[in-house]
Design a protein around this motif. Structure first.
Motif, PDB file in Angstrom:
ATOM      1  N   ASP A  14       3.944  12.136  -0.544  1.00  0.00           N
ATOM      2  CA  ASP A  14       2.815  11.382  -0.517  1.00  0.00           C
ATOM      3  C   ASP A  14       2.084  11.538  -1.884  1.00  0.00           C
ATOM      4  OD1 ASP A  14       0.322  10.152  -0.384  1.00  0.00           O
ATOM      5  OD2 ASP A  14      -0.112  10.661   1.681  1.00  0.00           O
ATOM      6  N   THR A  67      -5.494  16.382   4.015  1.00  0.00           N
ATOM      7  CA  THR A  67      -4.945  14.935   3.628  1.00  0.00           C
ATOM      8  C   THR A  67      -5.732  13.890   4.275  1.00  0.00           C
ATOM      9  OG1 THR A  67      -2.992  13.662   2.846  1.00  0.00           O
ATOM     10  CG2 THR A  67      -2.770  14.652   4.965  1.00  0.00           C
ATOM     11  N   PHE A  68      -5.395  12.687   3.374  1.00  0.00           N
ATOM     12  CA  PHE A  68      -5.904  11.360   3.988  1.00  0.00           C
ATOM     13  C   PHE A  68      -5.087  11.118   5.244  1.00  0.00           C
ATOM     14  CE2 PHE A  68      -5.968   6.695   4.165  1.00  0.00           C
ATOM     15  CZ  PHE A  68      -7.620   6.579   4.531  1.00  0.00           C
ATOM     16  N   ALA A  75      -0.051   9.659  -3.307  1.00  0.00           N
ATOM     17  CA  ALA A  75      -1.222   8.794  -3.749  1.00  0.00           C
ATOM     18  C   ALA A  75      -2.247   9.153  -4.714  1.00  0.00           C
ATOM     19  CB  ALA A  75      -1.913   8.682  -2.553  1.00  0.00           C
ATOM     20  N   HIS A  76      -2.379  10.491  -4.929  1.00  0.00           N
ATOM     21  CA  HIS A  76      -3.313  11.192  -5.918  1.00  0.00           C
ATOM     22  C   HIS A  76      -2.555  11.293  -7.348  1.00  0.00           C
ATOM     23  CE1 HIS A  76      -5.848  13.191  -2.548  1.00  0.00           C
ATOM     24  NE2 HIS A  76      -5.556  11.919  -2.393  1.00  0.00           N
ATOM     25  N   LYS A 102      -8.125   4.850  -6.681  1.00  0.00           N
ATOM     26  CA  LYS A 102      -7.249   5.944  -7.063  1.00  0.00           C
ATOM     27  C   LYS A 102      -7.120   5.899  -8.796  1.00  0.00           C
ATOM     28  CE  LYS A 102      -5.403   7.196  -3.174  1.00  0.00           C
ATOM     29  NZ  LYS A 102      -6.333   6.562  -1.755  1.00  0.00           N
ATOM     30  N   TYR A 105     -10.870  16.946   2.623  1.00  0.00           N
ATOM     31  CA  TYR A 105     -11.063  15.858   3.767  1.00  0.00           C
ATOM     32  C   TYR A 105     -11.570  16.599   5.070  1.00  0.00           C
ATOM     33  CZ  TYR A 105      -7.759  12.757   0.763  1.00  0.00           C
ATOM     34  OH  TYR A 105      -7.501  12.011  -0.078  1.00  0.00           O
ATOM     35  N   SER A 122       0.904  -1.324  -0.048  1.00  0.00           N
ATOM     36  CA  SER A 122       0.036   0.032   0.023  1.00  0.00           C
ATOM     37  C   SER A 122       0.955   1.225   0.122  1.00  0.00           C
ATOM     38  CB  SER A 122      -1.162  -0.360   1.196  1.00  0.00           C
ATOM     39  OG  SER A 122      -0.095   0.254   2.259  1.00  0.00           O
ATOM     40  N   CYS A 123       0.121   2.253  -0.256  1.00  0.00           N
ATOM     41  CA  CYS A 123       1.033   3.776  -0.169  1.00  0.00           C
ATOM     42  C   CYS A 123       1.377   3.844   1.509  1.00  0.00           C
ATOM     43  CB  CYS A 123       0.266   4.842  -0.748  1.00  0.00           C
ATOM     44  SG  CYS A 123       0.775   6.459  -0.472  1.00  0.00           S
ATOM     45  N   THR A 124       0.561   3.463   2.057  1.00  0.00           N
ATOM     46  CA  THR A 124       0.735   3.657   3.541  1.00  0.00           C
ATOM     47  C   THR A 124       2.067   3.007   3.960  1.00  0.00           C
ATOM     48  OG1 THR A 124      -1.483   3.935   3.929  1.00  0.00           O
ATOM     49  CG2 THR A 124      -0.161   3.875   5.787  1.00  0.00           C
ATOM     50  N   SER A 166      -0.197   5.300  -4.378  1.00  0.00           N
ATOM     51  CA  SER A 166      -1.081   4.348  -4.023  1.00  0.00           C
ATOM     52  C   SER A 166      -1.924   3.823  -5.222  1.00  0.00           C
ATOM     53  CB  SER A 166      -2.159   5.066  -3.312  1.00  0.00           C
ATOM     54  OG  SER A 166      -3.327   4.166  -2.789  1.00  0.00           O
TER      55      SER A 166
HETATM   56  C1  LIG Z   1      -5.292   6.943  -0.410  1.00  0.00           C
HETATM   57  C2  LIG Z   1      -4.287   7.639   0.230  1.00  0.00           C
HETATM   58  C3  LIG Z   1      -3.359   7.121   1.088  1.00  0.00           C
HETATM   59  C4  LIG Z   1      -3.246   5.778   1.559  1.00  0.00           C
HETATM   60  O1  LIG Z   1      -2.968   4.901   0.500  1.00  0.00           O
HETATM   61  P1  LIG Z   1      -3.214   3.144   0.798  1.00  0.00           P
HETATM   62  O2  LIG Z   1      -2.382   2.740  -0.559  1.00  0.00           O
HETATM   63  O3  LIG Z   1      -4.860   2.798   0.963  1.00  0.00           O
HETATM   64  O4  LIG Z   1      -2.262   2.968   2.041  1.00  0.00           O
HETATM   65  C5  LIG Z   1      -2.337   8.039   1.481  1.00  0.00           C
HETATM   66  N1  LIG Z   1      -2.315   9.400   1.367  1.00  0.00           N
HETATM   67  C6  LIG Z   1      -3.319   9.865   0.536  1.00  0.00           C
HETATM   68  C7  LIG Z   1      -3.460  11.470   0.207  1.00  0.00           C
HETATM   69  C8  LIG Z   1      -4.440   9.205  -0.085  1.00  0.00           C
HETATM   70  O5  LIG Z   1      -5.263   9.612  -0.899  1.00  0.00           O
END
Ligand SMILES: *Cc1c(COP(=O)(O)O)cnc(C)c1O
Length: 394
Positions: A176, A103-104, A178-179, A201, A339, A77-79, A196
């Motif tokens: 990060d 942010t998430f 992810a987006h 996504k 968010y 995962s991104c996390t 992510s």
């Molecule tokens: C979705 C998201 C994450 C987490 O990604 P995962 O792959 O679900 O761990 C982290 N940061 C942001 C900004 C996200 O939108």
């Protein structure tokens, strides 16, 4: 979290008759999955090798290629990717890491995973909802070690000012991203970045992520920590004379499997085209909203590089957001909020009390995210704008 729906192509699964366009439920995000993904998964199952093999390596190379980096490390995962980055950079107790609050929650959580302290930074303005350089400068202390940048909604943060900011203060830049899958420039701003592939996504492997890191030594430390800190992977041991291994660091199980990598290779081959569709839909949204809902404000200037991950708008301050959400929901249009600011979540209010971020709070109070994904067409966008206009005059 958005509801995720994967509709199988009619050719494979006889589907009920298509609903009329008005009746089709429009979700904020929908993955694009079909015949190619099914075939790719079948191929992995038939091969008998289901984790950490040639497809993971091929996916890493293809992703690195698209982002103009030397190599990449596929993760669960991104996390997990962000955790590995912070751990490999040896951030820990006593260190402060600047993070946006818009942010998430995972962006801040990963800082806590390594025992460091997240310091929440405001956005530049409600029109430019990216981390504020000024607020970041004001919140630097002798303990500040790193900054995590987020390309919110898929819009690139300004690379040069942030590089200068980090260089002047000896800070590490982390993204990060992810987006930002497929966004030119993302992944190359600083030391490392995590992308992510979660189901909502721009491309998906259901769960999954990818890390890019400029320094080969940092990248290899991340690769090793991904698989329990073992010095060789299962696949290498299959092909080597000595079936043994050593462990030279504290590792994790953050691996990606072959099924997900096979999905990722198919998805990656469509990413540019999907991101172009997102661009066209966003452009149409902006022009229709400006014409028909002038009281709605649109964050971001038109020319900023973007992969248009989501479509955030700001309702007029006087509008009752819940009523708008309900009115659109009754017409089969899902909307969400990006968010709830991380510093306002119960967990962070208890552990990091007393944080006030005026622009982030003003943005989050008025923000509404409209449906945006490559399965939509121009009629869907018109339908959303019409429904929003009617909800606002009601
Ligand atoms: C979705 C998201 C994450 C987490 O990604 P995962 O792959 O679900 O761990 C982290 N940061 C942001 C900004 C996200 O939108």
């Amino acid at each position: 979290m958005e509801t995720l729906a994967a509709r199988a192509p009619e050719a494979l699964d006889p589907a009920p008759p298509e609903p009329t366009p008005e009746a089709r439920r429009l979700l904020v995000a929908e993955p694009c999955l079909g015949r190619e993904e099914k075939a790719a998964l079948t191929e992995v199952i038939d091969s008998g090798w289901i984790t950490m093999g040639e497809r993971v390596q091929a996916f890493e190379r293809a992703f690195a290629n698209m982002h103009g980096t030397e190599d990449a490390v596929a993760v669960s995962s991104c996390t997990a990717g962000l955790h590995l980055i912070l751990q490999a950079l040896r951030l820990g107790p006593g260190d402060e890491v600047l993070v946006p609050s818009l942010t998430f929650v995972a962006t801040a959580n990963c800082v806590l995973y390594v025992g460091a302290t997240p310091v929440f930074i405001d956005i530049a303005s409600t029109g430019l909802p990216l981390m504020s350089l000024e607020d970041a400068a004001a919140k630097c202390t002798p303990r500040t070690r790193a900054v995590i940048l987020v390309h919110f909604a898929g819009y690139l943060v300004d690379p040069e000012p942030w590089r200068a900011f980090a260089d002047e203060r000896g800070l590490v830049l982390i993204e990060d991203a992810a987006h930002a899958a497929g966004l030119s420039g993302a992944g190359t701003l600083g030391a490392a970045a995590a992308f992510s592939f979660y189901g909502n996504k721009n491309m998906t492997t259901a769960e999954g992520g990818m890390v890019v890191a400029r320094d080969p030594a940092l990248r290899e430390a991340i690769r090793q920590a991904r698989g329990h800190g073992l010095t060789t992977g299962t696949f290498q041991r299959l092909n080597s004379r000595t079936p043994t291994y050593d462990v030279t660091m504290l590792g994790f199980n953050y691996r990606m499997d072959e099924l997900r990598a096979a999905l990722g290779l198919v998805q990656l081959s469509h990413l540019r085209e999907w991101n172009e569709t997102r661009r066209a839909l966003t452009r149409l949204y902006r022009s229709l909203l400006q014409a028909e809902c002038p009281e709605v404000s649109l964050p971001f200037e038109e020319g900023r590089p973007s992969v248009h991950h989501i479509m955030p708008v700001l309702l007029p301050a006087c509008a009752e957001r819940q009523a708008v959400i309900d009115a659109l929901g009754e017409r089969g249009i899902q909307t969400t909020i990006h968010y709830p600011p991380a510093h306002r979540l119960s967990f962070y209010r208890v552990h990091h009390p007393g944080v006030t971020l005026p622009a982030t709070e003003a943005f989050a109070a008025r923000e509404l995210t409209l449906p945006l994904h490559p399965r939509m067409n121009q009629h869907d966008v018109r339908r959303v704008v019409t429904a929003l206009r009617e909800a606002l005059v009601a």
